[in-house]
Scaffold this active site. Structure first.
Site, PDB file in Angstrom:
ATOM      1  N   ASP A   1      -4.331  -6.320   5.657  1.00 44.87           N
ATOM      2  CA  ASP A   1      -5.196  -7.017   6.228  1.00 44.87           C
ATOM      3  C   ASP A   1      -5.815  -8.521   5.138  1.00 44.87           C
ATOM      4  OD1 ASP A   1      -6.626  -5.435   7.629  1.00 44.87           O
ATOM      5  OD2 ASP A   1      -7.474  -4.473   6.668  1.00 44.87           O
TER       6      ASP A   1
ATOM      7  N   LYS B   1     -10.928  -2.971  19.298  1.00 48.51           N
ATOM      8  CA  LYS B   1      -9.775  -4.059  19.492  1.00 48.51           C
ATOM      9  C   LYS B   1      -9.074  -3.437  21.089  1.00 48.51           C
ATOM     10  CE  LYS B   1      -8.227  -3.602  14.595  1.00 48.51           C
ATOM     11  NZ  LYS B   1      -7.261  -3.404  13.917  1.00 48.51           N
TER      12      LYS B   1
ATOM     13  N   PHE C   1      -4.025   3.242  15.126  1.00 50.30           N
ATOM     14  CA  PHE C   1      -4.429   4.382  14.016  1.00 50.30           C
ATOM     15  C   PHE C   1      -5.776   3.876  12.875  1.00 50.30           C
ATOM     16  CE2 PHE C   1      -1.710   8.013  13.587  1.00 50.30           C
ATOM     17  CZ  PHE C   1      -0.568   7.812  14.146  1.00 50.30           C
TER      18      PHE C   1
ATOM     19  N   ASN D   1       0.964  -1.737  -0.067  1.00 59.57           N
ATOM     20  CA  ASN D   1      -0.073  -0.204  -0.385  1.00 59.57           C
ATOM     21  C   ASN D   1       0.793   2.037   0.309  1.00 59.57           C
ATOM     22  OD1 ASN D   1       0.487   1.405   2.680  1.00 59.57           O
ATOM     23  ND2 ASN D   1      -0.367  -1.152   3.365  1.00 59.57           N
TER      24      ASN D   1
ATOM     25  N   LYS E   1       9.615 -17.312 -10.052  1.00 63.06           N
ATOM     26  CA  LYS E   1       8.997 -16.575 -10.582  1.00 63.06           C
ATOM     27  C   LYS E   1       7.694 -17.250 -11.256  1.00 63.06           C
ATOM     28  CE  LYS E   1       8.735 -12.374 -14.104  1.00 63.06           C
ATOM     29  NZ  LYS E   1       9.471 -11.952 -15.067  1.00 63.06           N
TER      30      LYS E   1
HETATM   31  N1  CTP Z   1      -3.418  -3.177  11.902  1.00 60.42           N
HETATM   32  C1  CTP Z   1      -2.527  -4.375  12.676  1.00 60.42           C
HETATM   33  N2  CTP Z   1      -2.751  -5.439  11.556  1.00 60.42           N
HETATM   34  C2  CTP Z   1      -3.077  -6.038  10.620  1.00 60.42           C
HETATM   35  C3  CTP Z   1      -3.874  -4.891  10.529  1.00 60.42           C
HETATM   36  C4  CTP Z   1      -4.342  -3.947  11.350  1.00 60.42           C
HETATM   37  O1  CTP Z   1      -2.328  -3.964  13.336  1.00 60.42           O
HETATM   38  N3  CTP Z   1      -3.326  -7.256  10.168  1.00 60.42           N
HETATM   39  C5  CTP Z   1      -3.693  -2.148  12.827  1.00 60.42           C
HETATM   40  C6  CTP Z   1      -3.483  -0.839  12.087  1.00 60.42           C
HETATM   41  O2  CTP Z   1      -1.825  -0.736  12.438  1.00 60.42           O
HETATM   42  C7  CTP Z   1      -4.172   0.666  12.637  1.00 60.42           C
HETATM   43  C8  CTP Z   1      -5.238  -0.090  12.604  1.00 60.42           C
HETATM   44  O3  CTP Z   1      -5.024  -2.034  12.870  1.00 60.42           O
HETATM   45  O4  CTP Z   1      -3.433   0.290  14.102  1.00 60.42           O
HETATM   46  C9  CTP Z   1      -6.595  -0.199  11.953  1.00 60.42           C
HETATM   47  O5  CTP Z   1      -6.060  -0.564  10.705  1.00 60.42           O
HETATM   48  P1  CTP Z   1      -7.224  -0.545  10.114  1.00 60.42           P
HETATM   49  O6  CTP Z   1      -7.020  -1.676   8.687  1.00 60.42           O
HETATM   50  O7  CTP Z   1      -8.028   0.739   9.584  1.00 60.42           O
HETATM   51  O8  CTP Z   1      -7.836  -1.581  10.732  1.00 60.42           O
HETATM   52  P2  CTP Z   1      -9.303  -2.690   9.963  1.00 60.42           P
HETATM   53  O9  CTP Z   1      -9.160  -3.685  11.569  1.00 60.42           O
HETATM   54  O10 CTP Z   1      -8.704  -3.869   9.939  1.00 60.42           O
HETATM   55  O11 CTP Z   1     -10.378  -2.253   9.984  1.00 60.42           O
HETATM   56  P3  CTP Z   1     -11.144  -2.036   8.579  1.00 60.42           P
HETATM   57  O12 CTP Z   1     -10.908  -3.281   7.869  1.00 60.42           O
HETATM   58  O13 CTP Z   1     -12.516  -2.435   9.137  1.00 60.42           O
HETATM   59  O14 CTP Z   1     -11.482  -0.752   7.923  1.00 60.42           O
END
Ligand code: CTP
Length: 401
Positions: A278, A340, A322, A209, A288
């Site tokens: 995620d 969380k 965050f 990302n 490859k």
């Molecule tokens: N985060 C994490 N591990 C993951 C995904 C996210 O620790 N696998 C943490 C990020 O570092 C951030 C927070 O979770 O502090 C929010 O991340 P976000 O992806 O926005 O939250 P999600 O719970 O995945 O929510 P959604 O996908 O529903 O937006």
């Protein structure tokens, strides 16, 4: 706040050197012990006797004029310092420091000290905006040197503009404020995550990302400045770790989880500003992948939610997450805070101009589990990092009472 602080004042050769006398006097009046180092050119503007009388300490002007045979003078003075101040700092002294040149007492002592160094530049307005001076200052800023910006006004060279040494009383009050700040997170172990993660599909391709790590690195830099012992677990970014910060480089979400989990227990404050993937490809190829006609789909599986894991397992740690959102930011953020099990969350609406990935600025809403809500308007990521950390420090200090 400066009482009994050991301050080394480096005076380099500019017309503002005479103002360093008033500065010495004010630092001594504030209770500091002051040792002055003068360059050869500074001596052309003002005599060393002035500083000796005001500081009631010997003044150092020559690396090889050892005043006590038991010590190597420049190392001894460097080790003695709690704080180092160069005022006025000429373009030449800034250039030498930025390039590792050590050819007199001031420059050798500066390279040898581990004390925080404050630089108060003073020079002609055109010299101050010369690309080489700007480049040197950027380099020093990046290494953790702190600048006391010159004021604007009439300059001795006849020009009016930026380049006038900041007033001695302003420098003293700034040092006092910085000294107070350096105690705010003293003794606290702060763990920060930053940057994106990379989820490989084969040896030459990955999912990621646009996170640049700027917010996380600003948090690390400011936490260190506030006196914390900082560990930064960072995904792949092009930023260098702020000086004094321990950086652990990782690539994938799983690797980030492992590095964070092994340090979680001993951390007092954990701030998860990383943009963690995620999902990751379910199958990772050793070699490859070769293209073939037609479409191709990648099956993805969930990565571990690191923050959720920390929230579920936390004991005394103050845990801050965050949320990067594009719509209904506060509502989603509030939900993440609760879900969380966080102590606080920084909510960014990344669709707003000037905030989010890659920008030097940010705006956010800060929520705590107690229901406190603070709105941070658009500001630099460094300023926001400091504000977030001051909120955290206040909460942590409140818990300890
Ligand atoms: N985060 C994490 N591990 C993951 C995904 C996210 O620790 N696998 C943490 C990020 O570092 C951030 C927070 O979770 O502090 C929010 O991340 P976000 O992806 O926005 O939250 P999600 O719970 O995945 O929510 P959604 O996908 O529903 O937006």
């Amino acid at each position: 706040m400066l009482r009994n602080k050991k301050i080394v004042l480096g005076v380099s050769g500019g017309i503002a050197a005479y103002k360093a006398a008033a500065l010495t006097s004010k630092l001594v009046q504030a209770g500091a012990e002051v040792k002055v180092i003068m360059t050869e050119n500074a001596l052309r503007f003002i005599g060393s006797t002035t500083f000796q009388a005001l500081s009631r300490q010997p003044v150092y002007t020559d690396t090889f004029h050892e005043q006590d045979a038991r010590y190597i003078q420049h190392i001894d003075v460097a080790d003695w310092a709690d704080l180092f101040l160069i005022a006025p700092a000429t373009a030449n002294s800034i250039g030498k420091l930025a390039n590792g040149i050590a050819d007199d007492m001031l420059s050798t002592t500066l390279l040898a000290t581990e004390a925080p160094v404050y630089i108060a530049p003073a020079m002609n307005v055109h010299m101050y905006s010369h690309p080489s001076v700007i480049e040197n200052m950027k380099k020093l800023d990046h290494w953790g040197f702190r600048f006391i910006e010159p004021g604007e006004g009439y300059l001795a060279c006849g020009y009016v503009g930026k380049g006038r040494l900041e007033a001695p009383e302003t420098i003293v009050s700034l040092l006092e404020k910085e000294t107070i700040k350096s105690q705010v997170l003293k003794g606290k172990k702060v763990l920060i995550t930053a940057g994106p993660t990379r989820e490989k599909i084969d040896p030459v391709r990955y999912f990621t990302n646009p996170s640049t790590g700027k917010m996380g690195y600003a948090l690390a830099r400011q936490a260190q400045r506030l006196g914390a012992e900082v560990t930064l677990v960072s995904g792949p970014v092009s930023l260098e770790a702020p000086s004094g910060v321990k950086k652990i480089a990782v690539e994938s979400a799983e690797e980030m989880y492992e590095r964070v989990a092994e340090r979680f227990e001993v951390s007092d404050i954990v701030i998860k500003s990383a943009a963690v993937a995620d999902y990751r490809p379910k199958q990772v190829f050793d070699q490859k992948m070769k293209k073939s006609p037609g479409d191709y789909s990648v099956e993805m599986e969930r990565t571990r939610d690191i923050l959720q894991h920390l929230g579920d397992n936390k004991s005394t740690q103050y845990l801050v997450g965050f949320a990067a959102e594009t719509n209904d930011a506060e509502e989603y953020g509030r939900d993440k805070l609760r879900r969380k099990n966080l102590d606080a969350i920084v909510i960014n609406n990344v669709s707003e101009a000037g905030s989010g990935f890659g920008h030097d600025t940010n705006q956010s809403i800060y929520l705590t589990k107690e229901g406190d809500r603070v709105e941070f308007p658009m500001m630099s990521k460094d300023d926001m990092a400091e504000k977030v950390l001051l909120e955290i420090a206040r909460a942590v200090a409140g818990d300890a009472e």
